[in-house]
Design an enzyme around this catalytic site. Structure first.
Site, PDB file in Angstrom:
ATOM      1  N   LYS B 172       0.150   2.677  -9.370  1.00  0.00           N
ATOM      2  CA  LYS B 172      -0.777   2.869  -8.247  1.00  0.00           C
ATOM      3  C   LYS B 172      -0.881   1.582  -7.427  1.00  0.00           C
ATOM      4  O   LYS B 172      -0.896   1.627  -6.191  1.00  0.00           O
ATOM      5  CB  LYS B 172      -2.160   3.290  -8.761  1.00  0.00           C
ATOM      6  CG  LYS B 172      -3.206   3.541  -7.670  1.00  0.00           C
ATOM      7  CD  LYS B 172      -2.949   4.816  -6.883  1.00  0.00           C
ATOM      8  CE  LYS B 172      -3.885   5.009  -5.700  1.00  0.00           C
ATOM      9  NZ  LYS B 172      -5.202   5.508  -6.025  1.00  0.00           N
ATOM     10  N   LYS B 240     -11.074  -2.193  -2.249  1.00  0.00           N
ATOM     11  CA  LYS B 240     -11.226  -2.214  -3.705  1.00  0.00           C
ATOM     12  C   LYS B 240      -9.852  -2.200  -4.375  1.00  0.00           C
ATOM     13  O   LYS B 240      -9.587  -2.967  -5.299  1.00  0.00           O
ATOM     14  CB  LYS B 240     -12.046  -1.005  -4.166  1.00  0.00           C
ATOM     15  CG  LYS B 240     -12.445  -1.045  -5.630  1.00  0.00           C
ATOM     16  CD  LYS B 240     -12.513   0.350  -6.243  1.00  0.00           C
ATOM     17  CE  LYS B 240     -11.149   0.819  -6.654  1.00  0.00           C
ATOM     18  NZ  LYS B 240     -11.112   2.154  -7.251  1.00  0.00           N
TER      19      LYS B 240
END
Lengths: 303, 303
Positions: B172, B240
């Protein structure tokens, strides 16, 4: 009956393009700085001229594909340049990648002599030139475009008229800027993947068809995993294009922080003697900063 | 007969995922910090539990989809966390995007209690969650993957087992790094195109199918031309993720100059109150540096 055309600059790109023009049945008069490359095309039916001036004397449309801005100026305005042989109404088509601003200045100078110009930089590499599948981004008047179109069709697959003179070069600059960002993202991502102990092939497969996907990742990612840095497009040639992008941005007052950074990273590779490698070699600059190399994992049976 | 499963975290992503599990006929026990979001799912057949602990008491597999690393730790190890209700053999599947390093540490802690874990971050946005077309990048043991696969199939379209525990989060991170580079290239390219006076739509059309092409350019480029900055994925959420990328890179000792630069550019947008805009809004940061905005040209008849 189509016009006889001229072609100036028979390098890896121009040579392939001229072959496709000859194959399509056009009469082509050619000139190249080193005459050997011109003579090779005689066998395919080209007529070899002794100067750009001579090319312009015998052809109403002259295509140019040379390296950089000064080369274009030289074949057009030099002692034996096109302008000295061209008649009013001659159409010059510049397939080189050069400065968008300088292209407009050249167009203005030619306009005083009644000479037309289209800037029509290309992408698709030597394969595209050889196979007649180039992308051609052309800037110029609609009537001039109509006149050039039969020749573009013999050399290219995707031909887009993007605006007035200079727009072709600007779109090429936009194209290269897009490629650069994608290449940097790919280089950083693969470096992170390697440090994180991933199977790089699986990682690529997992992400390439989603929001992270790009032509660069699909086509050059696997090459990086194979450590195949043979050039589709060399770092040295790309640096020339980045310089044009940064000069255009400077002229226009646009900040391009990412492109600047990438120019500096490629510079380290030129310094190390890697300028002849392919542009996906950007990852080599990061590898040297990081002190490790990307390795393709061997196939494993589990997971 | 399939196992009863639990789902913890029913936000925009988790809510859609749970709906697809229910639609596929699975029995699902749910918990959410704000109970209203859980109650909504009662009508679709979900059972609402009073804590993560209670979820783990009644389900052998518990899926988690919360915001960040501390939230994952809290639903697993907190006072009413999963571990207090889980039996040996319980499988935790973490769909959140969190730290790869922390994921491995969580896995080690769970291992001492005989609890299994798969890290399975997702991409595809709220639409993907709603339509069951997410990409799922999963790290874990092959046997655990087999156990989770029926549920993954109900929620995702592309499911890739990328390696051992932690590999999902790392992939990811790789995915986001790729997206960032492409986004920066797109932002700089469009800014240059605007300053250069191009018709942006024509410029996009001319380059999007070649070496400059990417998912971002094809999908978010037109949105930028329409000045549509509604989020597929917000800048705040992406920041984030970039923080996770940079922390992972720091932990692994990898230099990521481009990603760092992009983090800082997005920071300027958060500072200006634009954190809720879509991540293609990166171009807004460059527009402010440049002092002008991108405008879509109106259709013209010539050229």
């Amino acid at each position: 009956m189509s016009e006889r055309i001229g072609f100036v600059g028979l390098g890896i790109m121009g040579g392939g393009m001229t072959r496709n023009l000859l194959k399509a049945g056009f009469e082509v008069v050619v000139w190249n700085r080193t005459v050997e490359k011109a003579n090779v095309l005689k066998e395919q039916g080209a007529t070899v001229a002794t100067s750009p001036r001579a090319v312009a004397e015998s052809a109403g449309i002259v295509l140019i594909c040379v390296s950089d801005t000064p080369d274009v100026r030289d074949v057009i305005f030099g002692e034996q340049g096109l302008v000295h042989g061209a008649k009013a109404g001659t159409l010059v088509v510049d397939h080189s990648t050069i400065s968008p601003g300088e292209t407009k200045r050249i167009a203005n100078e030619l306009d005083t002599k009644g000479i037309r110009i289209i800037d029509a930089p290309i992408s698709g590499g030597p394969e595209g030139a050889a196979n007649g599948t180039l992308s051609i981004m052309a800037g110029g008047d609609a009537a001039d475009m109509d006149r050039a179109m039969p020749f573009f069709r013999a050399m290219g697959k995707s031909i887009t008229h993007v605006g007035p003179v200079g727009a072709g070069q600007m779109v090429k600059a936009v194209n290269q800027t897009l490629v650069l960002g994608t290449t940097l993202g790919m280089a950083e991502a693969l470096l992170l993947a390697q440090a994180g102990g991933l199977d790089l092939q699986k990682a690529l497969d997992a992400v390439k068809d989603g929001a992270a996907g790009s032509w660069m990742l699909s086509n050059r990612g696997p090459q990086i995993l194979d450590r195949d840095f043979r050039p589709g497009f060399t770092i040295d040639l790309l640096q020339k294009d980045i310089r044009l992008v940064l000069e255009a941005a400077d002229e226009l007052g646009v900040p391009l922080p990412g492109t600047s950074l990438i120019f500096q990273l490629y510079r380290t590779l030129q310094r190390a003697g890697d300028g002849g490698k392919g542009n996906h070699g950007l990852v080599l600059a990061l590898e040297r900063l990081a002190g490790f190399e990307i390795e393709k994992s061997l196939p494993t049976t589990d997971a």
